[in-house]
Design an enzyme around this catalytic site. Structure first.
Site, PDB file in Angstrom:
ATOM      1  N   ASP A   1       4.369  59.984  -4.829  1.00 28.50           N
ATOM      2  CA  ASP A   1       5.171  60.166  -3.587  1.00 28.50           C
ATOM      3  C   ASP A   1       5.884  58.897  -2.942  1.00 28.50           C
ATOM      4  O   ASP A   1       5.319  57.686  -3.487  1.00 28.50           O
ATOM      5  CB  ASP A   1       4.057  60.571  -2.223  1.00 28.50           C
ATOM      6  CG  ASP A   1       5.009  61.326  -1.452  1.00 28.50           C
ATOM      7  OD1 ASP A   1       4.699  62.845  -1.283  1.00 28.50           O
ATOM      8  OD2 ASP A   1       5.646  60.938  -0.588  1.00 28.50           O
TER       9      ASP A   1
ATOM     10  N   ARG B   1      16.041  78.563   3.084  1.00 28.38           N
ATOM     11  CA  ARG B   1      15.974  77.390   1.879  1.00 28.38           C
ATOM     12  C   ARG B   1      17.118  76.900   1.904  1.00 28.38           C
ATOM     13  O   ARG B   1      17.302  75.578   1.532  1.00 28.38           O
ATOM     14  CB  ARG B   1      15.388  78.130   0.599  1.00 28.38           C
ATOM     15  CG  ARG B   1      14.120  78.972   0.939  1.00 28.38           C
ATOM     16  CD  ARG B   1      13.819  79.328  -0.392  1.00 28.38           C
ATOM     17  NE  ARG B   1      12.512  80.060  -0.611  1.00 28.38           N
ATOM     18  CZ  ARG B   1      12.270  81.459  -0.230  1.00 28.38           C
ATOM     19  NH1 ARG B   1      13.314  82.079   0.032  1.00 28.38           N
ATOM     20  NH2 ARG B   1      11.035  81.976  -0.210  1.00 28.38           N
TER      21      ARG B   1
ATOM     22  N   ARG C   1      10.768  73.822   4.794  1.00 28.59           N
ATOM     23  CA  ARG C   1      11.347  74.615   5.955  1.00 28.59           C
ATOM     24  C   ARG C   1      10.487  74.486   7.091  1.00 28.59           C
ATOM     25  O   ARG C   1       9.366  74.640   7.150  1.00 28.59           O
ATOM     26  CB  ARG C   1      11.686  76.042   5.503  1.00 28.59           C
ATOM     27  CG  ARG C   1      12.510  76.355   4.537  1.00 28.59           C
ATOM     28  CD  ARG C   1      12.838  77.755   4.668  1.00 28.59           C
ATOM     29  NE  ARG C   1      12.201  78.649   3.731  1.00 28.59           N
ATOM     30  CZ  ARG C   1      12.366  80.125   3.655  1.00 28.59           C
ATOM     31  NH1 ARG C   1      12.979  80.746   4.563  1.00 28.59           N
ATOM     32  NH2 ARG C   1      11.328  80.701   2.820  1.00 28.59           N
TER      33      ARG C   1
ATOM     34  N   ARG D   1       3.686  87.807  -4.691  1.00 31.13           N
ATOM     35  CA  ARG D   1       3.875  88.363  -3.199  1.00 31.13           C
ATOM     36  C   ARG D   1       3.945  89.753  -3.146  1.00 31.13           C
ATOM     37  O   ARG D   1       3.447  90.518  -2.664  1.00 31.13           O
ATOM     38  CB  ARG D   1       5.079  87.412  -2.543  1.00 31.13           C
ATOM     39  CG  ARG D   1       4.703  86.174  -2.125  1.00 31.13           C
ATOM     40  CD  ARG D   1       5.711  85.287  -1.656  1.00 31.13           C
ATOM     41  NE  ARG D   1       5.300  84.021  -1.118  1.00 31.13           N
ATOM     42  CZ  ARG D   1       5.919  82.915  -0.889  1.00 31.13           C
ATOM     43  NH1 ARG D   1       7.429  83.187  -1.010  1.00 31.13           N
ATOM     44  NH2 ARG D   1       5.667  81.889  -0.198  1.00 31.13           N
TER      45      ARG D   1
ATOM     46  N   ASN E   1      13.063  73.365  -3.106  1.00 33.68           N
ATOM     47  CA  ASN E   1      14.028  74.243  -2.492  1.00 33.68           C
ATOM     48  C   ASN E   1      15.436  73.697  -2.002  1.00 33.68           C
ATOM     49  O   ASN E   1      15.343  72.284  -1.559  1.00 33.68           O
ATOM     50  CB  ASN E   1      13.643  75.191  -1.509  1.00 33.68           C
ATOM     51  CG  ASN E   1      12.755  76.432  -2.156  1.00 33.68           C
ATOM     52  OD1 ASN E   1      13.066  77.125  -2.950  1.00 33.68           O
ATOM     53  ND2 ASN E   1      11.328  76.607  -1.561  1.00 33.68           N
TER      54      ASN E   1
ATOM     55  N   HIS F   1      15.894  82.639  -5.902  1.00 32.94           N
ATOM     56  CA  HIS F   1      14.613  82.552  -4.795  1.00 32.94           C
ATOM     57  C   HIS F   1      15.287  82.526  -3.538  1.00 32.94           C
ATOM     58  O   HIS F   1      15.279  81.516  -2.816  1.00 32.94           O
ATOM     59  CB  HIS F   1      13.968  81.148  -5.283  1.00 32.94           C
ATOM     60  CG  HIS F   1      12.610  81.208  -4.661  1.00 32.94           C
ATOM     61  ND1 HIS F   1      11.803  82.289  -4.318  1.00 32.94           N
ATOM     62  CD2 HIS F   1      12.067  80.173  -3.774  1.00 32.94           C
ATOM     63  CE1 HIS F   1      10.680  81.716  -3.805  1.00 32.94           C
ATOM     64  NE2 HIS F   1      10.796  80.474  -3.316  1.00 32.94           N
TER      65      HIS F   1
HETATM   66  N1  APR Z   1      10.008  60.875  -4.282  1.00 33.52           N
HETATM   67  C1  APR Z   1       8.906  61.487  -4.042  1.00 33.52           C
HETATM   68  N2  APR Z   1       8.412  62.154  -3.032  1.00 33.52           N
HETATM   69  C2  APR Z   1       9.124  62.465  -2.011  1.00 33.52           C
HETATM   70  C3  APR Z   1      10.662  61.883  -2.068  1.00 33.52           C
HETATM   71  C4  APR Z   1      11.037  61.207  -3.044  1.00 33.52           C
HETATM   72  N3  APR Z   1      12.097  60.689  -3.238  1.00 33.52           N
HETATM   73  N4  APR Z   1      11.094  62.412  -1.259  1.00 33.52           N
HETATM   74  C5  APR Z   1      10.039  63.097  -0.171  1.00 33.52           C
HETATM   75  N5  APR Z   1       9.139  63.244  -0.955  1.00 33.52           N
HETATM   76  C6  APR Z   1       7.658  63.628  -0.613  1.00 33.52           C
HETATM   77  C7  APR Z   1       7.386  63.622   0.750  1.00 33.52           C
HETATM   78  O1  APR Z   1       7.004  62.506   1.188  1.00 33.52           O
HETATM   79  C8  APR Z   1       6.243  64.824   0.889  1.00 33.52           C
HETATM   80  O2  APR Z   1       5.109  64.232   0.983  1.00 33.52           O
HETATM   81  O3  APR Z   1       7.788  65.114  -0.819  1.00 33.52           O
HETATM   82  C9  APR Z   1       6.744  65.635  -0.248  1.00 33.52           C
HETATM   83  C10 APR Z   1       6.981  66.815   0.357  1.00 33.52           C
HETATM   84  O4  APR Z   1       5.868  67.376   1.225  1.00 33.52           O
HETATM   85  P1  APR Z   1       5.777  68.488   2.276  1.00 33.52           P
HETATM   86  O5  APR Z   1       6.581  67.894   3.355  1.00 33.52           O
HETATM   87  O6  APR Z   1       4.309  68.794   2.509  1.00 33.52           O
HETATM   88  O7  APR Z   1       6.477  69.609   1.510  1.00 33.52           O
HETATM   89  P2  APR Z   1       5.724  70.853   0.682  1.00 33.52           P
HETATM   90  O8  APR Z   1       5.405  71.989   1.425  1.00 33.52           O
HETATM   91  O9  APR Z   1       4.929  70.210  -0.476  1.00 33.52           O
HETATM   92  O10 APR Z   1       7.182  71.598   0.120  1.00 33.52           O
HETATM   93  C11 APR Z   1       7.921  70.873  -1.044  1.00 33.52           C
HETATM   94  O11 APR Z   1       8.374  72.568  -2.296  1.00 33.52           O
HETATM   95  O12 APR Z   1       8.253  74.886  -1.754  1.00 33.52           O
HETATM   96  C12 APR Z   1       9.253  73.983  -1.545  1.00 33.52           C
HETATM   97  O13 APR Z   1      10.560  74.387  -0.015  1.00 33.52           O
HETATM   98  C13 APR Z   1       9.467  73.503  -0.226  1.00 33.52           C
HETATM   99  O14 APR Z   1      11.385  72.075  -0.952  1.00 33.52           O
HETATM  100  C14 APR Z   1       9.894  72.117  -0.509  1.00 33.52           C
HETATM  101  C15 APR Z   1       9.020  71.657  -1.523  1.00 33.52           C
END
Ligand code: APR
Length: 312
Positions: free
Chosen positions: A33, A89, A83, A152, A121, A176
């Site tokens: 991350d 999305r 979202r 689902r 997404n 999707h």
């Molecule tokens: N490199 C690595 N990680 C990143 C980057 C990047 N360039 N940019 C953002 N992130 C990380 C964020 O720091 C965060 O920890 O991606 C993670 C996304 O996590 P959440 O905000 O918890 O989102 P999440 O619910 O996991 O969904 C992620 O999956 O289902 C899809 O629509 C949803 O697009 C979304 C993705």
């Protein structure tokens, strides 16, 4: 030799995916991350559960440092924003496109032989970005959507009929999004097609709920989107590949003429095995079903065109 899976994005979907992979003892996991400390903390936390959950997988975290992902068998990309209530999305397109481009570039550099499963997404559009930027062959880039949408639909049928969800096989095609195409005549309970068990208006209600199932969770959570079922779906795909299962699952794959659709990632049934997408399964659709699938493909195409405009 142990298998290795890298999960990019250590948020809700990514960390749950990493945990499921470790608990099923499918592979060692690298969690990446951009946020300092978070992937390391979550990876350590998952690893520390190992003696209780009785798994032996190594789980590492790293911050924006892809060298630990070198030679991964599979890379699951969940990086991006999720979202919030009221968002579709598609509203994530511009932000997640930029993130996907930077992630895909690193994946191609450190794991040029890997198979990529996209989760971010808008899913089908993000598959395009991953495909273009990595330059991987089409069998090595796919998106997770159909497995989730089918699960689902199965859950809603199980609730409606008060039967075991294990009895249910469902079939969802298309992108999707709101235009996805759940297909009742290919959806069965203990082998019985659901049109034999439910009146058309109840089936339509379940189909409609399936299309809006992601939004239903977003409205309830208020701070993000679903992650338990999405991570299960991504891991089912990864398991099919890691174990060379030749499992037919609905996935977003690059179509080149199949179903009359070209140069687009759209959800259709595909055979997943050690080489990734090993075969696209074409089933004969009715005129109405084919029209719905093409309508769904059109909405994916619109997003791909929007991305071209955004890039200038
Ligand atoms: N490199 C690595 N990680 C990143 C980057 C990047 N360039 N940019 C953002 N992130 C990380 C964020 O720091 C965060 O920890 O991606 C993670 C996304 O996590 P959440 O905000 O918890 O989102 P999440 O619910 O996991 O969904 C992620 O999956 O289902 C899809 O629509 C949803 O697009 C979304 C993705």
């Amino acid at each position: 030799m142990r298998k290795k899976v890298t999960v990019v994005g250590a948020g809700q979907v990514g960390s749950t995916t990493a945990m499921r992979i470790a608990e099923k003892e499918l592979a060692d996991v690298v969690l990446i991350d951009i946020i300092d400390g978070v992937p390391l903390g979550k990876a350590l936390d998952i690893y520390e559960a190992g003696s209780i959950e009785q798994h032996d997988c190594k789980v590492f975290g790293c911050t924006d440092q892809y060298d630990d992902a070198r030679d991964s068998d599979i890379v699951i990309i969940t990086a991006g924003v999720a979202r919030k209530p009221g968002m579709s999305r598609d509203d994530l397109l511009a932000t997640n496109m930029g993130i996907m481009r930077s992630v895909a570039k690193e994946v191609a550099r450190v794991a040029p032989d890997s198979i990529v499963i996209v989760v971010s997404n808008p899913l089908d559009a993000m598959c395009h970005v991953a495909y273009e930027v990595t330059g991987f062959s089409k069998n090595r880039v796919m998106g997770m959507a159909g497995v989730l949408d089918s699960a689902r639909f199965a859950a809603f049928i199980a609730m409606e009929l008060d039967v075991s969800v294990e009895n249910i096989q469902t079939f969802v095609l298309g992108g999707h999004g709101d235009t996805m195409v759940p297909l009742p005549r290919f959806s069965t309970v203990a082998g019985i097609p659901i049109p034999e068990l439910l009146p058309p208006e109840r089936i339509e209600a379940l189909v409609d709920r399936t299309r809006k199932a992601g939004a239903e969770i977003v409205e309830l959570l208020k701070t993000g989107s679903a992650y338990y079922a999405p991570s299960s779906a991504a891991v089912e795909m990864a398991e099919a590949i890691l174990k060379d299962k030749k499992k037919i699952l609905p996935c977003s794959v690059y179509l080149q003429g199949e179903y009359g659709i070209s140069d687009l990632f759209v959800g259709v049934p595909a055979k997943l095995g050690g080489h990734g997408v090993e075969k696209i399964i074409e089933v004969k659709l009715t005129e109405e079903e084919m029209a719905a699938l093409h309508n769904s493909a059109l909405s994916v195409k619109k997003l791909v065109d929007d991305m071209k405009r955004l890039q200038g």
